[in-house]
Design a protein around this motif. Sequence first.
Motif, PDB file in Angstrom:
ATOM      1  N   ALA A  20       0.810  -1.211   0.000  1.00  0.00           N
ATOM      2  CA  ALA A  20       0.000   0.000   0.000  1.00  0.00           C
ATOM      3  C   ALA A  20       0.845   1.263   0.000  1.00  0.00           C
ATOM      4  CB  ALA A  20      -0.934   0.006   1.207  1.00  0.00           C
ATOM      5  N   ARG A  23      -1.764   6.445   1.496  1.00  0.00           N
ATOM      6  CA  ARG A  23      -3.189   6.595   1.803  1.00  0.00           C
ATOM      7  C   ARG A  23      -3.834   5.265   2.175  1.00  0.00           C
ATOM      8  NH1 ARG A  23      -6.290   7.932  -2.044  1.00  0.00           N
ATOM      9  NH2 ARG A  23      -7.685   9.311  -0.908  1.00  0.00           N
ATOM     10  N   GLU A  25      -4.013   2.612   0.318  1.00  0.00           N
ATOM     11  CA  GLU A  25      -4.567   1.943  -0.854  1.00  0.00           C
ATOM     12  C   GLU A  25      -3.474   1.175  -1.588  1.00  0.00           C
ATOM     13  OE1 GLU A  25      -8.094   5.225  -1.814  1.00  0.00           O
ATOM     14  OE2 GLU A  25      -6.298   5.117  -3.078  1.00  0.00           O
ATOM     15  N   GLU A  63     -11.434   1.362  -9.572  1.00  0.00           N
ATOM     16  CA  GLU A  63     -11.686   1.207  -8.139  1.00  0.00           C
ATOM     17  C   GLU A  63     -10.358   1.026  -7.408  1.00  0.00           C
ATOM     18  OE1 GLU A  63     -14.380   1.164  -5.003  1.00  0.00           O
ATOM     19  OE2 GLU A  63     -14.965   1.230  -7.124  1.00  0.00           O
ATOM     20  N   ALA A  64     -10.285   1.537  -6.189  1.00  0.00           N
ATOM     21  CA  ALA A  64      -9.078   1.375  -5.376  1.00  0.00           C
ATOM     22  C   ALA A  64      -9.262   0.211  -4.412  1.00  0.00           C
ATOM     23  CB  ALA A  64      -8.780   2.651  -4.602  1.00  0.00           C
ATOM     24  N   ARG A  66      -7.890  -1.562  -0.771  1.00  0.00           N
ATOM     25  CA  ARG A  66      -7.274  -1.141   0.478  1.00  0.00           C
ATOM     26  C   ARG A  66      -6.674  -2.335   1.215  1.00  0.00           C
ATOM     27  NH1 ARG A  66      -8.387   4.060   1.304  1.00  0.00           N
ATOM     28  NH2 ARG A  66      -7.470   3.930   3.384  1.00  0.00           N
TER      29      ARG A  66
END
Length: 305
Positions: A20, A23, A25, A63-64, A66
């Motif tokens: 990640a 942030r 993500e 789309e992200a 996480r």
Amino acid sequence: SGAGSLMAVCMCQAVLPAHAGPRGELGAGPLLRWMDAAACLAAEKHAGVSCVTASMDDIQFEEAARVGQIIVIRTKVNRAFKTSMEVGIKVTVQDVLTNAEKIVSVAYATYVAKPVGAGKVELKPVQLLSTEDHLEHSLAVERRRIRLGYVQVFQKLMQESNKEGDFYTCEEKDALSTEHTHVQSTELVLPPHANHHGNTFGGQIMAWMQTVASISASRLCRSHPILKSVNMFKFWGPSFVGDRLVFNAIVNNTFHNSVEVGVRVEAYNCEEWIKAQPRHINSAFLIFSAVNDRGELLTFPRVKP
């Protein structure tokens, strides 16, 4: 089920903190590596020999993902040509708590069969078992025609621009020079970065490109850029274990809430490194956006090249 499915690969990856960004993500670099690896496995499953990445169609990220979620990458060979094939890539993200699944990206990549030695291989046709297989098989021809035309049109535009010498200049007083967005990085290709024949993984190069492009974009937005798309990613030549890869990135232009960064990659073996004789192996254009702490899109300043 389907042709595709005979030559399909499904890869699952848990998004860990190491994957990640700041942030929380999933970073685009690891995702691009995983996409290339899964697509290459499908290509080699069909070809029966080693395959290398030739190009990747424009990739859009919808789309992200996480930390804690699951990335699922499904790939299958849509159509085989003489020595190359198109592989479809579908990336989704699953939430382990809600079981919800969303599409991250749908992309198409071209792989070339590279048998060991001087031998040549002619790829067998893909078996078509489902309606979806037949549709993708037909569309693959059209996408191939568009790819070839895309490159020709772009080259023609560049030639015409060079002839006219009519380059855009920004007269706005507050426009920022792109000079300070230039980023250069050098990477040494080691065995973990390459396949079993010593060719650098295309996904690894894409990940390195994303890193330098992200730094370049951050110098304008003063935030952590979010990769939205990768455009015109094509390999012009191979690189190998032991090569030095030099990445040069610079902002080309801004478009209110997005910025385009161009990246050029050159490879050197030891002799070429001493003589300063690079091999241009690929280029791409990466589009970024950026958000503030409230998730609102930031506006990029105008630039002068």
